[in-house]
Design a protein around this motif. Structure first.
Motif, mmCIF file in Angstrom:
data_model
loop_
_atom_site.group_PDB
_atom_site.id
_atom_site.type_symbol
_atom_site.label_atom_id
_atom_site.label_comp_id
_atom_site.label_asym_id
_atom_site.label_seq_id
_atom_site.Cartn_x
_atom_site.Cartn_y
_atom_site.Cartn_z
ATOM 1 N N LYS A 301 0.632 -1.420 0.095
ATOM 2 C CA LYS A 301 -0.121 -0.006 -0.009
ATOM 3 C C LYS A 301 0.766 1.292 0.021
ATOM 4 N N THR A 302 2.014 1.293 0.850
ATOM 5 C CA THR A 302 2.893 2.413 0.775
ATOM 6 C C THR A 302 3.440 2.441 -0.498
ATOM 7 N N VAL A 304 2.416 1.703 -3.569
ATOM 8 C CA VAL A 304 1.353 2.011 -4.476
ATOM 9 C C VAL A 304 0.984 3.389 -4.532
ATOM 10 N N SER A 305 0.797 4.134 -2.996
ATOM 11 C CA SER A 305 0.434 5.352 -2.794
ATOM 12 C C SER A 305 1.486 6.261 -3.204
ATOM 13 N N ALA A 306 2.743 5.727 -2.993
ATOM 14 C CA ALA A 306 3.881 6.773 -3.293
ATOM 15 C C ALA A 306 4.083 7.021 -4.766
ATOM 16 N N VAL A 308 1.475 6.620 -6.948
ATOM 17 C CA VAL A 308 0.609 7.624 -7.495
ATOM 18 C C VAL A 308 0.867 8.811 -7.096
ATOM 19 N N GLY A 309 0.990 9.106 -5.794
ATOM 20 C CA GLY A 309 1.239 10.366 -5.552
ATOM 21 C C GLY A 309 2.241 10.959 -6.403
ATOM 22 N N THR A 319 -7.446 3.190 -6.278
ATOM 23 C CA THR A 319 -6.679 2.105 -6.068
ATOM 24 C C THR A 319 -7.272 1.085 -5.343
ATOM 25 N N ASN A 341 5.794 -1.689 -8.188
ATOM 26 C CA ASN A 341 5.999 -0.214 -8.650
ATOM 27 C C ASN A 341 6.464 0.149 -10.200
#
Length: 431
Positions: A301-302, A304-306, A308-309, A319, A341
């Motif tokens: 989750k970390t 994917v969030s990084a 996308v951000g 997501t 990633n």
């Protein structure tokens, strides 16, 4: 010894030996002298050499009438006590009417051995004659002659008796020898046992001392090991801190270069590199606490969030991340996160759905033969049509995914007309 001197005869040495025995026995307590049945024999030997005062002293100082008993295996001590007292009364005390003469008569009446009867009739005849009582003396002389004649006429019986006495003495000596041999064997066995016990005790003592010394050495080694463990723990913390700082410095340098660059392609490459470094840093942060373990779902989750951000600056991205409870080694988790990633990066760059946000789905679950990872987005199906803008570029990211799949020992599959849908299978042998 005194008895031997008496038989020689040597009255002087007999008396010397008896007096020495008297001096040694007199200081002993009554409880000890009570057990010495041979004491009347000393007085009897003294009367044999006609030292009546010495015999009287020995009887008065060394023994009592109540202590004296006959002993069939050695001598009839009580009978000899009566004989000694009778000799003292007649020859020493000058008492012709001695009651001990009657006691000797009873001894004679009980005597079953002809030799004993001969011995006591001879002594009684002599004592009665010395006391002036010639009638009884003459009667005992006649009885003594009859016994003597009977023994002389029956020489065979006498010889048999003598042989019997010799045999009994020989048997007694053999029995004493056997008893002595058994005693010596018992003493030898006890000595051997004591020697073994002593050796065993000494061995156990040495082992105990060695055990104590080893315990002391082990205690010192344990203390040294504890100190080394503390030092290693401190060194490990220092290394982890430096690694974290270095990763942050690399991340900051890439971000700084990204902001200064004006070329779109260079910016994209710097962003991809920065996301890879961030993925490594995230894994490092989670592994910094070994007690907590690695939460694979939170880690992905970390990542994917990084991604996308960082990349989705001008579009909306939704997501869907579903990761079941799985335990993977840290090196496998890092490789898997870098693969995800790269996929997210490709989706944000190349999948542009019409009329809605970009939806990225990641599903990871156990499989009978290993672990299954499914990744797809809602990019348009028309994107599968061959064309330069429809598929991900076969650049560095694609090469990295291929290398990571080989590192994982995994198989990667895509579906026709869905270039952004991937199925990654990691077999059990690779976990």
């Amino acid at each position: 010894v005194a008895h031997a001197y008496d038989k020689v005869p040597d009255s002087l040495r007999t008396v010397q030996a008896l007096r020495q025995l008297g001096r040694e026995l007199a200081p002993l307590p009554d409880s000890v002298r009570r057990g010495f049945g041979f004491l009347p024999e000393l007085a009897l030997i003294a009367t044999q050499v006609r030292n009546y005062p010495l015999a009287d002293t020995l009887l008065r100082t060394l023994t009592r009438r109540a202590w004296v008993r006959n002993n069939p295996t050695t001598y009839n001590y009580l009978d000899h006590y009566y004989l000694s007292q009778a000799r003292l009364d007649v020859y020493g005390r000058r008492r012709p009417a001695s009651p001990y003469l009657d006691s000797l008569g009873q001894v004679l009446a009980r005597a079953a051995n002809p030799l004993d009867r001969q011995y006591y009739t001879d002594n009684l005849a002599t004592l009665y004659a010395a006391a002036g009582r010639f009638g009884p003396a003459y009667a005992f002389v006649r009885r003594n002659r009859l016994i003597t004649d009977s023994l002389n006429n029956n020489g065979g019986d006498l010889n048999d008796l003598r042989r019997s006495l010799v045999q009994s003495e020989a048997q007694q000596r053999r029995a004493e020898a056997r008893a002595l041999a058994n005693r010596n064997r018992a003493i030898g066995a006890l000595s051997a046992g004591l020697a073994v016990i002593s050796l065993l005790s000494f061995y156990l003592f040495r082992q105990a001392r060695r055990g104590v010394a080893q315990s002391v050495r082990l205690a010192g080694l344990n203390q040294q090991l504890d100190e080394q463990v503390v030092q290693v723990a401190l060194l490990n913390k220092e290394i982890q801190h430096r690694v974290k700082n270095n990763l942050h410095m690399v991340f900051s340098l890439l971000q700084m270069q990204e902001r200064r660059s004006t070329h779109p392609e260079v910016v994209a490459q710097l962003q991809a590199a920065r996301l890879r470094v961030e993925g490594i840093a995230a894994l490092h942060n989670q592994l910094a606490d070994p007690a907590a373990g690695l939460d694979l779902g939170a880690y992905l989750k970390t990542i994917v969030s990084a991604a996308v951000g960082c990349l989705a600056t001008d579009q909306q991205v939704v997501t869907h991340l579903v990761v079941q409870a799985l335990h993977l080694p840290p090196n496998r988790s890092l490789a898997l996160a870098l693969v995800v990633n790269e996929w997210v990066t490709n989706s944000v760059k190349y999948a542009h759905p019409a009329g809605g946000p970009l939806e990225i789905s990641v599903y990871m679950h156990p499989h009978p033969t290993g672990v299954q990872l499914e990744y797809f987005d809602n990019g348009p199906a028309a994107a599968a049509t061959p064309g330069p803008a429809a598929t991900p570029a076969s650049g560095l990211g694609t090469q990295i995914v291929g290398l990571l799949c080989r590192q994982l020992g995994a198989t990667l599959a895509t579906r026709p007309h869905q270039p952004y849908r991937y199925e990654l299978h990691i077999p059990l042998a690779s976990l």
